[in-house]
Write a protein that holds these residues in place. Sequence first.
Motif, PDB file in Angstrom:
ATOM      1  N   PRO A  59       0.827  -1.215   0.000  1.00 42.16           N
ATOM      2  CA  PRO A  59       0.000   0.000   0.000  1.00 42.16           C
ATOM      3  C   PRO A  59       0.857   1.260   0.000  1.00 42.16           C
ATOM      4  O   PRO A  59       1.963   1.293   0.543  1.00 42.16           O
ATOM      5  CB  PRO A  59      -0.796  -0.118   1.314  1.00 42.16           C
ATOM      6  CG  PRO A  59      -0.730  -1.554   1.704  1.00 42.16           C
ATOM      7  CD  PRO A  59       0.580  -2.061   1.186  1.00 42.16           C
ATOM      8  N   ARG A 111      -3.189  -1.527   6.672  1.00 40.20           N
ATOM      9  CA  ARG A 111      -4.492  -1.246   6.073  1.00 40.20           C
ATOM     10  C   ARG A 111      -5.575  -1.091   7.132  1.00 40.20           C
ATOM     11  O   ARG A 111      -6.524  -0.334   6.951  1.00 40.20           O
ATOM     12  CB  ARG A 111      -4.898  -2.373   5.108  1.00 40.20           C
ATOM     13  CG  ARG A 111      -4.025  -2.471   3.860  1.00 40.20           C
ATOM     14  CD  ARG A 111      -4.532  -3.581   2.953  1.00 40.20           C
ATOM     15  NE  ARG A 111      -3.838  -3.612   1.683  1.00 40.20           N
ATOM     16  CZ  ARG A 111      -2.737  -4.319   1.439  1.00 40.20           C
ATOM     17  NH1 ARG A 111      -2.194  -5.042   2.420  1.00 40.20           N
ATOM     18  NH2 ARG A 111      -2.165  -4.301   0.264  1.00 40.20           N
ATOM     19  N   ALA A 395      -7.170   3.166  -2.459  1.00 42.72           N
ATOM     20  CA  ALA A 395      -8.105   2.137  -2.002  1.00 42.72           C
ATOM     21  C   ALA A 395      -9.455   2.234  -2.706  1.00 42.72           C
ATOM     22  O   ALA A 395     -10.112   1.211  -2.955  1.00 42.72           O
ATOM     23  CB  ALA A 395      -8.289   2.237  -0.489  1.00 42.72           C
TER      24      ALA A 395
END
Length: 427
Positions: A59, A111, A395
């Motif tokens: 991420p 996350r 996202a």
Amino acid sequence: MIRGIVAVALALACASVAAQVGRQFPSEKQTVVDRVTGRPLAVLTAGTSSDAKIYPTHPQWAADGVHILFRSSDRSTDRTPQIFVVNEITGVITQLSDGPGVDAGSINVARQTNKVYYLRRAANDAPGTLIEVDLDAFFRAVANGEAGARRFERTVGTLPKNFIGAGGFTLDADEKTAYLGFDQRRAPARQPGQPVPQVPGGLLAMDLANGKTRTVLEVPFRMGHVQANPLKPGEILYCHETGGDAPQRMWIVNADGSNNRPVFPEHDDDWVTHEQFADADHVIFNLMGHTTRLRQRPTGIMVVNLRDGTMENLGQPDSYYNAAQQQQYSDPNIPSGNEARGGFWHNAVTYDRRFAAGDDFDGNVHLIDRRTGGRTLLTTGHRMRPDHTHPSFSADGTRLLIQSGLLTDGQRLSLIVVPTGVTVGSR
């Protein structure tokens, strides 16, 4: 007396370095318009420093959806690679780490919580440590002028004394465990233009609650691109890292070391690279088609089902990359002249199985609708040097983060946000 002077000097130097955490830089944010597609691009770092995004297997955005983590080799006052965070809305950049031994090349953004993890390698062969940073507490400390106290940091655990990192590290989907790639012995230095030297490798697991470590498995080749399944705990994807074409690139293993197996068994004429999870049950990767020989078989961005082995081909642009820019590729495996077929090089994906993205050898970034097969050119000409664009979705799928040498003619990278025009879950 001399010893006392030296001790004071060292203390002052350490205090100066420690003061870097929480140091803020004014916004470098600007908007430029792609001259081909007309899309507005949000430039977050101006290219005056040597900045780079996190590798696309991990991420980029913090869990708050606002802050983007990145590394820089020359923003810190001591010119050592450090971790920074940029506010996508305001553009303000804040230094997150400082001092020697920070592994800024392997940053893990959680996350589920607004936390960041990184490795600090101690000097004099002392064991390294895994560090956890609470971003909410960090920004409160910065606002209050208390960042130097480091109350936002926690040492998760200590690595084995002879640990040699290789392939990065990753967080399990439940964020209870970190998995770290390693070399079983010290590898010789890689020579320019040569393959990655091969030594046996393996995976180490660390419990994020108590710091205890265990070996997951050992393999007879160099470990690379370690990444845990982001949606299903207990599965780790890794690769045989050669710096080029491996005989069998992609592998996957359970967290207890069982069911270690290849992903997409390769033929001799397959060149597999840049794998990452597409969702809980699929892996996306590039089946390279940058030579005429490789194009004699299907190539392109591929998605393989981990449960039954079925394949999805997301296509391949039929293009020849710019021969005038061939000097940018230091890899001797990258062809020139009539063999320079180009095509997709790296990929990105949304976990709803709807969209993918890919960059090509000329630094153009394409959006792919997996339902229709339609392809949209998003942005162009992002010089694939000093590194590649490495696109990564936000996202919600509305944005791609890339790194680009466009503004500096390939001298330094800028972090750029590209609007996709789509949203995860849209129809």
